[in-house]
Design a protein around this motif. Structure first.
Motif: not given
Lengths: 205, 161
Positions: B104-114, B143-148, B151-158
Motif C-alpha cells: 500500500n505504501s507503494l505507488r500504483v505503477l510500482e505495485r503493478e510492476l512488482i 529496482s526502486r520499488s524493491c528498494k522501498k 527498506k520498509y522491512f529493513e531488509v538489507d539493500d541488495q
C-alpha cells in the motif's frame, strides 16, 4: 537470499488473495451463458450497470402500463377520427342532395372572397386532382359540423353537378387524412390542404 | 477451456486488479467489468488480454472519480513513503497484513510492476511491451520499488535484477 525472501513474500501474498466464491461463480456463469443478453442479466454489480434500472419490476410494470394505454389511446383516436370522417361525409352528402341554388354566381375566386364576407377563411382554388376538368359557376354558405363553410358549385364537361365544401381546418377535422366514401349513390372525397379542409361530392351513376 | 483454467485466470485477474487498486471489493468489480467486456466481444480468454482489459477499466474508473493513480515516479521522497513504518513489521516474518501494508505504501505503477515481475513472472521486456514504456524505465522502477519494500522491512539493500 533476502531478495528471494522478498520475492517469495510478494508471491505468497498474492497467491493467498482469491476471489470470493460467490463472485467467482457469478463470473463462471457469465462465461457459460455466452450470449450477450444473458450475460448482462447475470452481472451482480448492479449499481455499476445502468441497464439494471431497466429490468426492475417497477420499470417493467410501468412500461407495460404505458404500452397498453398508448395502444388503447391509438385505437380510440383512430375510431374517433373514423367516426368524424363519416359524419362529415354524411353531412356533405346531405348538402349535396339538397341541390340548393348558389347565393353568388361567379366563376372568379377574387369575387367570391369579396362577396362572401361571413367566412372566417379565404376561399381557395384547390389544386387537388379531384377538381381537374371542373368549372366553377357559383357558391353559397353552408356549415360542416357546426362550422361555417363555403359550398362551391362546379360542373364537369358533361354538365353534372359537383359540390365542393371548404372550411377552415379546426380541432375536429385537422387530423383527418385523405378519405373516400360512397354513400347514397354519392362519392365523397375529403382532404386537408394547408389550413383548409375540403370535401367534394359527386353523383355516382 | 476447462473451469479450472478459467478459475485460475480469473484469480490472476483479481490479483492484478488488487495490485492496482489495493481494495478487495473494487478489485472484484473491476475484474467483473473487464470479464464482461471480454465475453461481450468474444475476446480471447488469456492472461495478457484480461490484464489489459483490467488496466483499462481501472484507469477509466479512476478518471471517472477524478483520481490520478498513475502519477509520475520520483515526486515523493522515500521518507514520506515510509513515515508510518510499524516496528512490529521489522521482524523477519512478512505476514500477509504486513505485506499488504508495505504494498500500500507503494505507488500504483510500482505495485503493478512488482506484481507483474514477482508474481506473474513477466520479464522487464514483457512488462515494457504491455505497459508501453521503455524497458530501462521498467527495470529502474522495479529496482526502486524493491528498494522501498526492503527498506520498509529493513531488509538489507541488495541488487535484485
Amino acid at each position: 537470499m533476502k531478495d528471494e525472501k522478498l520475492k517469495n513474500s510478494v508471491h505468497q501474498y498474492y497467491e493467498s488473495q482469491e476471489l470470493s466464491n460467490s463472485r467467482l461463480n457469478a463470473l463462471l456463469e457469465m462465461q457459460e451463458l455466452g450470449d450477450e443478453t444473458s450475460i448482462a442479466n447475470k452481472v451482480t454489480n448492479k449499481n455499476s450497470e445502468y441497464w439494471y434500472y431497466f429490468r426492475t419490476p417497477h420499470f417493467a410494470a410501468a412500461a407495460i402500463f404505458l404500452c397498453v394505454i398508448s395502444i388503447f389511446g391509438l385505437f380510440i383516436s383512430q375510431g374517433n377520427n373514423h367516426n368524424i370522417e363519416l359524419a362529415i361525409a354524411k353531412e356533405i352528402v346531405l348538402n349535396h342532395h339538397k341541390q340548393l341554388p348558389p347565393d353568388l354566381v361567379t366563376t372568379n375566386f377574387v369575387t367570391l372572397n369579396k362577396k362572401m364576407t361571413k367566412l372566417d377563411f379565404s376561399v381557395k382554388a384547390s389544386t387537388h386532382l379531384q377538381l381537374a376538368g371542373l368549372d366553377l359557376y357559383g357558391a353559397r354558405y353552408c356549415s360542416i359540423q357546426g362550422h361555417i363553410a363555403a359550398q362551391l358549385k362546379y360542373r364537369d364537361k358533361q354538365g353534372n353537378e359537383i359540390t365542393l365544401y371548404q372550411t377552415s381546418a379546426n380541432k375536429m377535422n385537422k387530423n383527418i387524412k385523405t378519405g373516400e366514401f360512397n354513400l347514397e349513390n354519392t362519392q365523397v372525397f375529403t382532404w386537408v390542404e394547408g389550413d383548409s379542409f375540403f370535401g367534394i361530392a359527386r353523383n355516382v351513376n | 477451456m476447462s473451469d479450472q483454467i478459467i478459475k485460475h485466470l480469473l484469480n490472476d485477474g483479481y490479483r492484478y486488479a488488487l495490485a492496482l487498486c489495493q481494495h478487495h471489493a473494487m478489485a472484484e468489480d473491476i475484474l467483473q467489468m473487464a470479464w464482461l467486456g471480454i465475453l461481450k466481444v468474444n475476446g480471447p480468454k488469456e492472461k495478457g488480454y484480461l490484464f489489459r482489459a483490467i488496466r483499462n477499466h481501472f484507469i477509466n474508473q479512476n478518471k471517472r472519480h477524478g483520481l490520478v493513480p498513475m502519477l509520475a515516479l520520483g515526486d515523493v521522497s522515500e521518507e514520506e513513503m515510509f513515515n508510518d513504518t510499524n516496528e512490529a513489521f521489522l521482524s523477519a516474518e512478512l505476514s500477509s497484513i504486513a505485506m499488504e501494508k508495505a504494498l500500500n505504501s507503494l505507488r500504483v505503477l510500482e505495485r503493478e510492476l512488482i506484481f507483474l515481475h514477482y508474481y506473474v513472472g513477466y520479464t522487464a521486456q514483457e512488462i515494457a511491451d504491455m505497459l508501453e514504456m521503455p524497458r530501462n524505465t521498467v527495470l529502474s522502477n522495479i529496482s526502486r520499488s524493491c528498494k522501498k519494500l526492503r527498506k520498509y522491512f529493513e531488509v538489507d539493500d541488495q541488487e535484485v535484477i
